[in-house]
Scaffold this motif. Structure first.
Motif, PDB file in Angstrom:
ATOM      1  N   LEU A 142       0.834  -1.204   0.000  1.00  0.00           N
ATOM      2  CA  LEU A 142       0.000   0.000   0.000  1.00  0.00           C
ATOM      3  C   LEU A 142       0.868   1.252   0.000  1.00  0.00           C
ATOM      4  N   MET A 143       1.947   1.249   0.770  1.00  0.00           N
ATOM      5  CA  MET A 143       2.850   2.396   0.795  1.00  0.00           C
ATOM      6  C   MET A 143       3.487   2.616  -0.577  1.00  0.00           C
ATOM      7  N   ARG A 144       3.802   1.517  -1.260  1.00  0.00           N
ATOM      8  CA  ARG A 144       4.395   1.644  -2.590  1.00  0.00           C
ATOM      9  C   ARG A 144       3.385   2.186  -3.592  1.00  0.00           C
ATOM     10  N   ARG A 145       2.144   1.689  -3.514  1.00  0.00           N
ATOM     11  CA  ARG A 145       1.125   2.080  -4.484  1.00  0.00           C
ATOM     12  C   ARG A 145       0.616   3.495  -4.239  1.00  0.00           C
ATOM     13  N   TYR A 146       0.553   3.912  -2.980  1.00  0.00           N
ATOM     14  CA  TYR A 146      -0.018   5.217  -2.636  1.00  0.00           C
ATOM     15  C   TYR A 146       1.036   6.038  -1.883  1.00  0.00           C
ATOM     16  N   PRO A 147       1.858   6.778  -2.588  1.00  0.00           N
ATOM     17  CA  PRO A 147       2.967   7.514  -1.954  1.00  0.00           C
ATOM     18  C   PRO A 147       2.518   8.545  -0.926  1.00  0.00           C
ATOM     19  N   THR A 148       1.267   8.983  -1.002  1.00  0.00           N
ATOM     20  CA  THR A 148       0.800   9.978  -0.026  1.00  0.00           C
ATOM     21  C   THR A 148       0.449   9.353   1.321  1.00  0.00           C
ATOM     22  N   LEU A 149       0.382   8.014   1.374  1.00  0.00           N
ATOM     23  CA  LEU A 149       0.024   7.336   2.614  1.00  0.00           C
ATOM     24  C   LEU A 149       1.165   7.458   3.619  1.00  0.00           C
ATOM     25  N   CYS A 150       0.824   7.909   4.822  1.00  0.00           N
ATOM     26  CA  CYS A 150       1.819   8.108   5.878  1.00  0.00           C
ATOM     27  C   CYS A 150       1.676   7.000   6.922  1.00  0.00           C
TER      28      CYS A 150
END
Length: 306
Positions: free
Chosen positions: A33-41
């Protein structure tokens, strides 16, 4: 519904489950998920008894802060992928501009999600004492009544029920439970917030100014919204709306103390909710994941709307 807005596109969700859901699954899917959605903190808010990272995901950039958590009870591990899938679909709808409403919501709120509060317990409930060091194993068998089947285990690895750990009439709950030592469930611990998992959740809640909070459990298809008449007037109205969109039942609960929702309402006088997802006997089977999520997603979205 979130899923219907994504359907028809060439999109395959990261979050899913097969024969269960363990800490390793959570870590692997979180990384993707972190890789797919760079805005995810992703933030570490603490560590479990066995040293596993207690991770919090932050999405949105609005001024209003909201909180959700799951897998407080070990054999309710299905709540972790339910929260992660919801988070994933929010991100996909926003980033792919599939929903103007969700884009606007994530500009109005910031959502803090702790999907797995009890990672040691989650693994224990599914894989048994093999997950623990040898010096733990005899204790765990004793606390589990001599049984090597841990599927009914709700507590953390030290035999403390994390949802009986919060300083909201803790002594009353301890007396009600009549469990005086480590066990598979219902032991409140030696004192409030004695366990690192409960303490990390409390510290996060005190540090961030959450306007409302939701703790996801299983099972019963019910929404608990009150605590000893300390809840604000709007809590019942929001619970009724959450019930209306999901088919769940909003319930005014009594005779229960020391839970996360109880403490949140007592301390902050703001809306707090415990949602019991799905129906059946814990642990709910993985085959129910899709049907539970179908009803739960609109409930969680209504919680965000406020």
């Amino acid at each position: 519904m979130l899923t219907s807005r994504i359907a028809g596109r060439d999109w395959r969700p990261v979050v899913g489950m097969c024969d269960g859901y363990r800490y390793a699954d959570f870590i692997a899917q979180s990384a993707e998920l972190m890789r797919r959605y760079p805005t995810l903190c992703r933030k570490c808010i603490g560590h479990s008894v066995l040293g596993k990272s207690l991770d919090c995901f932050v999405i949105g950039n609005g001024p209003e802060q909201l909180h959700m958590n799951g897998a407080v009870h070990a054999n309710e591990w299905i709540t972790t992928p339910l929260l992660l899938r919801f988070m994933e679909e929010l991100l996909e709808c926003s980033i792919a501009q599939l929903s103007e409403e969700i884009t606007c919501l994530l500009q109005r709120v910031t959502l803090w999600i702790v999907p797995m509060v009890n990672p040691d317990g989650v693994d224990l409930a599914q894989d048994g004492i093999g997950i623990a060091e040898r010096d733990w194993r005899s204790c765990l068998l004793e606390w589990n009544g001599g049984r090597d089947d841990f599927t009914g285990w709700k507590a953390n690895i030290r035999g403390v029920d994390l949802n009986d750990q919060f300083p909201a009439h803790w002594e009353t709950e301890r007396e009600r439970r009549q469990v005086t030592g480590p066990a598979s469930q219902d032991y409140s611990g030696a004192e409030p917030l004695s366990e690192p998992e409960a303490r990390a959740l409390a510290e996060l809640t005190e540090r961030v100014d959450f306007s409302r909070a939701l703790s996801l459990h299983t099972q019963g298809r019910e929404i608990y919204w009150n605590y000893r008449d300390h809840e604000p007037p709007q809590a019942e109205e929001l619970a009724d709306r959450m019930a209306a969109v999901s088919g769940y039942r909003a319930v005014k609960l009594s005779g229960s103390d020391a839970g996360y929702k109880d403490w949140f309402i007592l301390k902050f006088r703001r809306p707090g909710f415990t949602v019991e997802a799905g129906e059946g006997k814990n642990p709910l089977p993985p085959e129910q994941f899709a049907s539970i999520y179908e009803d739960l997603a609109p409930l969680l979205l209504e919680f965000i709307r406020g």
